[in-house]
Design a protein around this motif. Structure first.
Motif, PDB file in Angstrom:
ATOM      1  N   SER A 150      69.758  -5.019  23.830  1.00 52.61           N
ATOM      2  CA  SER A 150      69.622  -4.493  22.465  1.00 52.61           C
ATOM      3  C   SER A 150      68.445  -3.533  22.354  1.00 52.61           C
ATOM      4  O   SER A 150      68.534  -2.484  21.712  1.00 52.61           O
ATOM      5  CB  SER A 150      69.435  -5.657  21.473  1.00 52.61           C
ATOM      6  N   VAL A 151      67.331  -3.900  23.004  1.00 48.94           N
ATOM      7  CA  VAL A 151      66.151  -3.022  22.985  1.00 48.94           C
ATOM      8  C   VAL A 151      66.473  -1.692  23.652  1.00 48.94           C
ATOM      9  O   VAL A 151      66.128  -0.621  23.156  1.00 48.94           O
ATOM     10  CB  VAL A 151      64.953  -3.711  23.680  1.00 48.94           C
ATOM     11  N   LEU A 152      67.157  -1.773  24.799  1.00 47.39           N
ATOM     12  CA  LEU A 152      67.494  -0.559  25.531  1.00 47.39           C
ATOM     13  C   LEU A 152      68.434   0.336  24.730  1.00 47.39           C
ATOM     14  O   LEU A 152      68.324   1.564  24.782  1.00 47.39           O
ATOM     15  CB  LEU A 152      68.130  -0.925  26.874  1.00 47.39           C
ATOM     16  N   SER A 153      69.343  -0.281  23.980  1.00 47.02           N
ATOM     17  CA  SER A 153      70.254   0.495  23.141  1.00 47.02           C
ATOM     18  C   SER A 153      69.479   1.270  22.083  1.00 47.02           C
ATOM     19  O   SER A 153      69.741   2.452  21.834  1.00 47.02           O
ATOM     20  CB  SER A 153      71.272  -0.431  22.480  1.00 47.02           C
ATOM     21  N   ALA A 154      68.494   0.609  21.470  1.00 47.98           N
ATOM     22  CA  ALA A 154      67.668   1.282  20.469  1.00 47.98           C
ATOM     23  C   ALA A 154      66.825   2.386  21.097  1.00 47.98           C
ATOM     24  O   ALA A 154      66.665   3.466  20.526  1.00 47.98           O
ATOM     25  CB  ALA A 154      66.773   0.259  19.767  1.00 47.98           C
ATOM     26  N   MET A 155      66.300   2.111  22.298  1.00 47.09           N
ATOM     27  CA  MET A 155      65.517   3.127  23.004  1.00 47.09           C
ATOM     28  C   MET A 155      66.385   4.332  23.354  1.00 47.09           C
ATOM     29  O   MET A 155      65.954   5.476  23.273  1.00 47.09           O
ATOM     30  CB  MET A 155      64.925   2.548  24.283  1.00 47.09           C
ATOM     31  N   GLY A 156      67.626   4.055  23.760  1.00 43.53           N
ATOM     32  CA  GLY A 156      68.510   5.125  24.180  1.00 43.53           C
ATOM     33  C   GLY A 156      68.819   6.110  23.091  1.00 43.53           C
ATOM     34  O   GLY A 156      68.969   7.311  23.340  1.00 43.53           O
ATOM     35  N   SER A 157      68.915   5.620  21.852  1.00 42.12           N
ATOM     36  CA  SER A 157      69.208   6.521  20.743  1.00 42.12           C
ATOM     37  C   SER A 157      68.084   7.523  20.530  1.00 42.12           C
ATOM     38  O   SER A 157      68.285   8.598  19.977  1.00 42.12           O
ATOM     39  CB  SER A 157      69.450   5.724  19.456  1.00 42.12           C
ATOM     40  N   ASP A 159      66.294   8.496  23.275  1.00 42.11           N
ATOM     41  CA  ASP A 159      66.122   9.078  24.604  1.00 42.11           C
ATOM     42  C   ASP A 159      64.734   8.760  25.161  1.00 42.11           C
ATOM     43  O   ASP A 159      64.017   9.628  25.639  1.00 42.11           O
ATOM     44  CB  ASP A 159      66.352  10.595  24.566  1.00 42.11           C
ATOM     45  N   VAL A 160      64.369   7.452  25.101  1.00 42.88           N
ATOM     46  CA  VAL A 160      63.026   7.055  25.493  1.00 42.88           C
ATOM     47  C   VAL A 160      62.947   6.610  26.946  1.00 42.88           C
ATOM     48  O   VAL A 160      62.138   7.109  27.718  1.00 42.88           O
ATOM     49  CB  VAL A 160      62.497   5.931  24.574  1.00 42.88           C
ATOM     50  N   GLY A 161      63.763   5.644  27.358  1.00 39.89           N
ATOM     51  CA  GLY A 161      63.641   5.131  28.711  1.00 39.89           C
ATOM     52  C   GLY A 161      64.822   4.272  29.085  1.00 39.89           C
ATOM     53  O   GLY A 161      65.782   4.128  28.317  1.00 39.89           O
ATOM     54  N   GLN A 162      64.752   3.651  30.272  1.00 39.60           N
ATOM     55  CA  GLN A 162      65.876   2.892  30.805  1.00 39.60           C
ATOM     56  C   GLN A 162      65.476   1.489  31.230  1.00 39.60           C
ATOM     57  O   GLN A 162      66.204   0.841  31.981  1.00 39.60           O
ATOM     58  CB  GLN A 162      66.467   3.643  32.008  1.00 39.60           C
ATOM     59  N   ALA A 163      64.336   0.992  30.742  1.00 39.80           N
ATOM     60  CA  ALA A 163      63.892  -0.342  31.128  1.00 39.80           C
ATOM     61  C   ALA A 163      62.978  -0.917  30.058  1.00 39.80           C
ATOM     62  O   ALA A 163      62.336  -0.183  29.295  1.00 39.80           O
ATOM     63  CB  ALA A 163      63.157  -0.304  32.474  1.00 39.80           C
ATOM     64  N   LYS A 203      71.095   4.603  29.705  1.00 43.75           N
ATOM     65  CA  LYS A 203      71.067   4.823  28.261  1.00 43.75           C
ATOM     66  C   LYS A 203      72.488   4.828  27.712  1.00 43.75           C
ATOM     67  O   LYS A 203      73.425   5.245  28.397  1.00 43.75           O
ATOM     68  CB  LYS A 203      70.393   6.166  27.945  1.00 43.75           C
ATOM     69  N   PRO A 204      72.682   4.372  26.486  1.00 43.99           N
ATOM     70  CA  PRO A 204      74.020   4.424  25.890  1.00 43.99           C
ATOM     71  C   PRO A 204      74.541   5.859  25.851  1.00 43.99           C
ATOM     72  O   PRO A 204      73.837   6.775  25.450  1.00 43.99           O
ATOM     73  CB  PRO A 204      73.789   3.889  24.474  1.00 43.99           C
ATOM     74  N   LEU A 212      71.026   8.065  37.121  1.00 46.79           N
ATOM     75  CA  LEU A 212      71.265   6.641  36.934  1.00 46.79           C
ATOM     76  C   LEU A 212      69.986   5.890  37.311  1.00 46.79           C
ATOM     77  O   LEU A 212      69.351   6.211  38.310  1.00 46.79           O
ATOM     78  CB  LEU A 212      72.423   6.192  37.830  1.00 46.79           C
ATOM     79  N   PRO A 213      69.583   4.896  36.523  1.00 44.80           N
ATOM     80  CA  PRO A 213      68.348   4.176  36.857  1.00 44.80           C
ATOM     81  C   PRO A 213      68.469   3.447  38.189  1.00 44.80           C
ATOM     82  O   PRO A 213      69.576   3.137  38.658  1.00 44.80           O
ATOM     83  CB  PRO A 213      68.189   3.188  35.689  1.00 44.80           C
ATOM     84  N   ALA A 214      67.325   3.152  38.785  1.00 45.42           N
ATOM     85  CA  ALA A 214      67.303   2.509  40.098  1.00 45.42           C
ATOM     86  C   ALA A 214      66.148   1.523  40.182  1.00 45.42           C
ATOM     87  O   ALA A 214      65.136   1.663  39.480  1.00 45.42           O
ATOM     88  CB  ALA A 214      67.177   3.557  41.202  1.00 45.42           C
ATOM     89  N   ILE A 215      66.309   0.526  41.033  1.00 44.94           N
ATOM     90  CA  ILE A 215      65.210  -0.359  41.397  1.00 44.94           C
ATOM     91  C   ILE A 215      65.112  -0.367  42.920  1.00 44.94           C
ATOM     92  O   ILE A 215      66.062  -0.024  43.616  1.00 44.94           O
ATOM     93  CB  ILE A 215      65.392  -1.799  40.872  1.00 44.94           C
TER      94      ILE A 215
END
Length: 264
Positions: A150-157, A159-163, A203-204, A212-215
């Motif tokens: 949910s946090v990531l979805s809000a961040m994505g709107s 365009d903040v981050g992926q983690a 990001k959504p 694409l994010p990576a670890i």
């Protein structure tokens, strides 16, 4: 024929290692890959000529893999073939990360080149669903993963981050411009007793062909230093670099690595 536009970091090497045939390896000036021999180096100001050169060599597909920062454009270096692309490049440099990547993809596609994702041509980069480690997430950890999504979805709107890092339903930290490693470093002096998870996903609405994010192994080390109990990533949305080593490090350090279904 495939051309790999490689940036820095471990991803380009892993992509090439997974391919049956070595692609034409290209790099933009200032972002040369660490351990790959590069066939073509080009400045952004010569992007049009670079695309023409690829097509002349029989390239029909490209893949972009690795880290690249927004370059500074020198107007005096822009060549004739790139001049028609200047309005698109200017817009890309001034817009969000997602917008910039979509603009660059559009330039290649408009030139008749197909853009393929790194995980499409090297599918072993994406781990399977489920827990990959000896340690298992608790129900509280899984609830924190739901909160992280949910946090990531809000961040994505925005365009903040992926983690983000979450503990007991509360966001401890979110990824910003300095990346996941910096975010985890910021938690090494956290005042509580530790616990919680690192949640990572795209990001959504993100175009999953690029960025694409990576670890990797350093993510495991950073999560332990941050006092977290485990890492949760989205299935099909996060690349795991040096997967065997990541799993071994998680097992050695008592961390869990859980791959969850994609959030709807």
């Amino acid at each position: 024929m495939l051309a790999l536009i490689a940036g820095t970091g471990a991803l380009p090497n892993e992509v090439v290692a997974d391919l049956a045939e070595t692609p034409v390896i290209c790099a933009m000036e200032g972002f040369i890959p660490d351990d790959l021999s590069v066939d073509i180096v080009f400045p952004l100001e010569h992007l049009g000529s670079f695309i023409s050169d690829l097509k002349d060599q029989g390239v029909t597909e490209i893949c972009m893999a690795g880290a690249v920062q927004r370059p500074t454009v020198d107007p005096s270096r822009i060549d004739a073939a790139t001049m028609p692309l200047v309005p698109v490049l200017q817009q890309a440099i001034m817009t969000s990360d997602d917008g910039a990547l979509r603009a660059v993809i559009g330039i290649f596609e408009n030139a008749g080149l197909s853009v393929r994702a790194a995980h499409e041509i090297a599918p072993t980069l994406l781990p399977p669903l489920g827990c990959l480690t000896d340690a298992q997430p608790s129900q509280a950890d899984l609830a924190d993963a739901d909160r992280g999504a949910s946090v990531l979805s809000a961040m994505g709107s925005a365009d903040v981050g992926q983690a983000c890092a979450v503990s007991k339903g509360q966001a401890l930290a979110v990824e910003g411009i300095f990346g996941t490693a910096w975010m985890l470093q910021s938690l090494t002096q956290r005042p509580d007793a530790g616990g919680g998870i690192l949640f990572k996903g795209p990001k959504p609405g993100q175009d999953r062909r690029v960025d694409l994010p990576a670890i990797g192994p350093e993510t495991v080390t950073g999560a332990v230093a941050a006092g977290l109990s485990g890492i949760v990533i989205e299935k099909g949305g996060v690349i795991v670099l040096q997967k065997d080593r990541v799993i071994a490090e998680c097992n050695r350090l008592g961390l869990f690595l859980f791959v969850r279904e994609r959030a709807v």
